[in-house]
Scaffold this motif. Structure first.
Motif, PDB file in Angstrom:
ATOM      1  N   ALA A  41       1.246  -2.678  -2.586  1.00 56.09           N
ATOM      2  CA  ALA A  41       1.036  -1.234  -2.522  1.00 56.09           C
ATOM      3  C   ALA A  41      -0.166  -0.985  -1.609  1.00 56.09           C
ATOM      4  CB  ALA A  41       0.774  -0.663  -3.909  1.00 56.09           C
ATOM      5  N   PHE A  52      -1.898   8.551   2.101  1.00 59.28           N
ATOM      6  CA  PHE A  52      -0.546   8.049   1.876  1.00 59.28           C
ATOM      7  C   PHE A  52      -0.606   6.778   1.040  1.00 59.28           C
ATOM      8  CE2 PHE A  52      -0.277  10.500   5.737  1.00 59.28           C
ATOM      9  CZ  PHE A  52       0.907  11.206   5.597  1.00 59.28           C
ATOM     10  N   ARG A  53       0.452   6.542   0.271  1.00 56.13           N
ATOM     11  CA  ARG A  53       0.583   5.315  -0.515  1.00 56.13           C
ATOM     12  C   ARG A  53       2.036   4.871  -0.423  1.00 56.13           C
ATOM     13  NH1 ARG A  53      -2.115   3.330  -5.572  1.00 56.13           N
ATOM     14  NH2 ARG A  53      -0.734   1.741  -6.385  1.00 56.13           N
ATOM     15  N   GLU A  54       2.226   3.603  -0.135  1.00 56.19           N
ATOM     16  CA  GLU A  54       3.589   3.074  -0.016  1.00 56.19           C
ATOM     17  C   GLU A  54       3.580   1.619  -0.466  1.00 56.19           C
ATOM     18  OE1 GLU A  54       7.418   3.497   0.384  1.00 56.19           O
ATOM     19  OE2 GLU A  54       6.150   5.103   1.142  1.00 56.19           O
ATOM     20  N   THR A  55       4.655   1.196  -1.120  1.00 50.70           N
ATOM     21  CA  THR A  55       4.830  -0.204  -1.490  1.00 50.70           C
ATOM     22  C   THR A  55       5.701  -0.863  -0.429  1.00 50.70           C
ATOM     23  OG1 THR A  55       4.604   0.316  -3.833  1.00 50.70           O
ATOM     24  CG2 THR A  55       5.632  -1.784  -3.273  1.00 50.70           C
ATOM     25  N   LEU A  56       5.169  -1.911   0.167  1.00 56.06           N
ATOM     26  CA  LEU A  56       5.826  -2.575   1.304  1.00 56.06           C
ATOM     27  C   LEU A  56       6.047  -4.047   1.011  1.00 56.06           C
ATOM     28  CD1 LEU A  56       3.476  -0.992   3.959  1.00 56.06           C
ATOM     29  CD2 LEU A  56       5.856  -0.353   3.549  1.00 56.06           C
TER      30      LEU A  56
END
Length: 103
Positions: A41, A52-56
């Protein structure tokens, strides 16, 4: 604390919260917030200050190369020199006497 490791073409990436990463394809530096088995994350600031926050997946990330203090100072010096040069150009124009037109 969870840590994730990935071994791609003999490059081992061991991530923990607080590390700075980037997409392999480029983009903004991102801060690792959480580490899971095969995903991370990440948080980053957009161009307009949005968070922004994203799980990659681990496979799309690489450790961001941090500038050493010497490289950072070198860039600041170059910026200052450019500003001084532009100031000198402006000062030079003001010092020249104005030509008057006579008919």
């Amino acid at each position: 604390m969870l840590r994730a490791s990935i071994n791609l073409k003999e490059e081992i990436m061991d991530l923990k919260p607080g590390d700075v990463v980037m997409l392999k394809s480029g983009g903004h530096p991102m801060t690792v917030a959480e580490v899971h088995d095969e995903t991370v994350a990440c948080l980053w600031m957009g161009n307009e200050g949005d968070l922004f926050r994203e799980t990659l997946p681990l496979a799309v990330l690489e450790i961001a190369e941090a500038l050493s203090e010497d490289e950072d100072e070198s860039e600041e010096d170059e910026e200052e020199e450019e500003e001084e040069d532009s100031d000198e150009d402006e000062d030079h124009d003001e010092d020249e006497p104005k030509k008057s037109k006579t008919a």
